[in-house]
Design an enzyme around this catalytic site. Structure first.
Site, PDB file in Angstrom:
ATOM      1  N   SER A 137       0.859  -1.184   0.000  1.00  0.00           N
ATOM      2  CA  SER A 137       0.000   0.000   0.000  1.00  0.00           C
ATOM      3  C   SER A 137       0.893   1.231   0.000  1.00  0.00           C
ATOM      4  O   SER A 137       2.093   1.146   0.290  1.00  0.00           O
ATOM      5  CB  SER A 137      -0.867  -0.003   1.270  1.00  0.00           C
ATOM      6  OG  SER A 137      -1.475   1.246   1.497  1.00  0.00           O
ATOM      7  N   TYR A 149      -1.962  -0.833  10.460  1.00  0.00           N
ATOM      8  CA  TYR A 149      -2.006  -1.060   9.014  1.00  0.00           C
ATOM      9  C   TYR A 149      -0.697  -0.636   8.370  1.00  0.00           C
ATOM     10  O   TYR A 149      -0.130  -1.362   7.544  1.00  0.00           O
ATOM     11  CB  TYR A 149      -3.180  -0.278   8.424  1.00  0.00           C
ATOM     12  CG  TYR A 149      -3.410  -0.530   6.949  1.00  0.00           C
ATOM     13  CD1 TYR A 149      -3.951  -1.735   6.512  1.00  0.00           C
ATOM     14  CD2 TYR A 149      -3.100   0.425   5.995  1.00  0.00           C
ATOM     15  CE1 TYR A 149      -4.176  -1.981   5.162  1.00  0.00           C
ATOM     16  CE2 TYR A 149      -3.315   0.196   4.641  1.00  0.00           C
ATOM     17  CZ  TYR A 149      -3.848  -1.002   4.242  1.00  0.00           C
ATOM     18  OH  TYR A 149      -4.066  -1.241   2.908  1.00  0.00           O
TER      19      TYR A 149
END
Length: 241
Positions: A137, A149
């Site tokens: 990401s 995350y």
């Protein structure tokens, strides 16, 4: 003729969203695709729609990984590609997130990716060919408040480089893809105001489509990317520039 003709590709977390787009694009380019997920009904539906095969896979389970990889190898005699797409998301920031949430995010996003790579690596090494594509990401490229995350996606980026270096002499490649704001459940789950603010930071002025990520993944799985390993391919409309 497709650029993945004859290749056997496993895509995790591919019952829906970006994973489904990656599986579909690979199938459209000639690959024998194995859709995997824990969402059995959606997974079977996706597999049927794209002409693929579905297997249940909890990426946090080594035993399940062993079962799936053995089943695919027994059926096809080879595994040419693995897309570690399965992942979970939290917007909890550094100080509000719970330890349990942190552990769950790392377990799926980081440990699940590690298990996938470690399970297919021996097969690919014996074949002296193969391509692993890890979906990280933009959170793996910069600092963000959602520490769990972010940490998991930085870990995916780092593991990719380590595996790429380790397996390069065996003819096995490993690369990471770093999507930005893409039209998936993660983006749609945000508040409208947050989405508007996020898109305003993208130089291209829009969010991405899952197929735009899928096209990059297909390229990395193909022989057209034969001299690319350990790379970080950012698909973010210029967000990180």
């Amino acid at each position: 003729m497709g650029i993945l003709d004859g290749k056997v590709i496993i895509v995790t977390g591919s019952a829906k969203g970006m994973g489904a787009a990656e599986a579909q694009h690979a199938a459209e380019n000639g690959a024998e695709v194995i859709v995997t997920d824990i969402l059995d009904e959606l997974g079977n539906q996706t597999a049927t729609e794209i002409g693929a095969h579905y297997l249940t896979l909890d990426v946090t389970s080594k035993e399940n990984w062993d079962e799936v990889v053995s089943s695919v190898f027994d059926e096809h005699g080879r595994i040419d590609g693995l897309v570690n797409n399965a992942g979970v998301y939290t917007s909890q920031d550094i100080f509000s997130g719970s330890a349990d949430t942190f552990q769950r995010i790392v377990e799926v996003n980081q440990f699940g990716t590690y298990l996938g790579m470690s399970t297919v690596a021996p097969i690919m090494s014996r074949q002296e060919s193969g391509s692993i594509v890890n979906i990280s990401s933009v959170a793996g490229m910069r600092a963000q408040a959602n520490i769990a995350y972010m940490a998991s996606k930085w870990a995916v980026r780092g593991m990719t480089k380590g595996v790429a270096k380790t397996l390069a002499s065996s003819g096995v490649r490993c690369n990471s893809v770093h999507p930005g704001a893409v039209d998936t459940d993660i983006l749609f789950g945000l508040e409208a105001e947050t989405i508007t603010e996020l898109v305003s930071t993208i130089p291209m002025g829009r969010s991405g489509e899952p197929t735009e990520v899928a096209e990059v993944v297909t390229f990395l799985l193909s022989d057209a990317a034969s001299y690319i390993t350990g790379a970080e391919i950012v698909v973010d409309g210029g967000m990180t520039t």
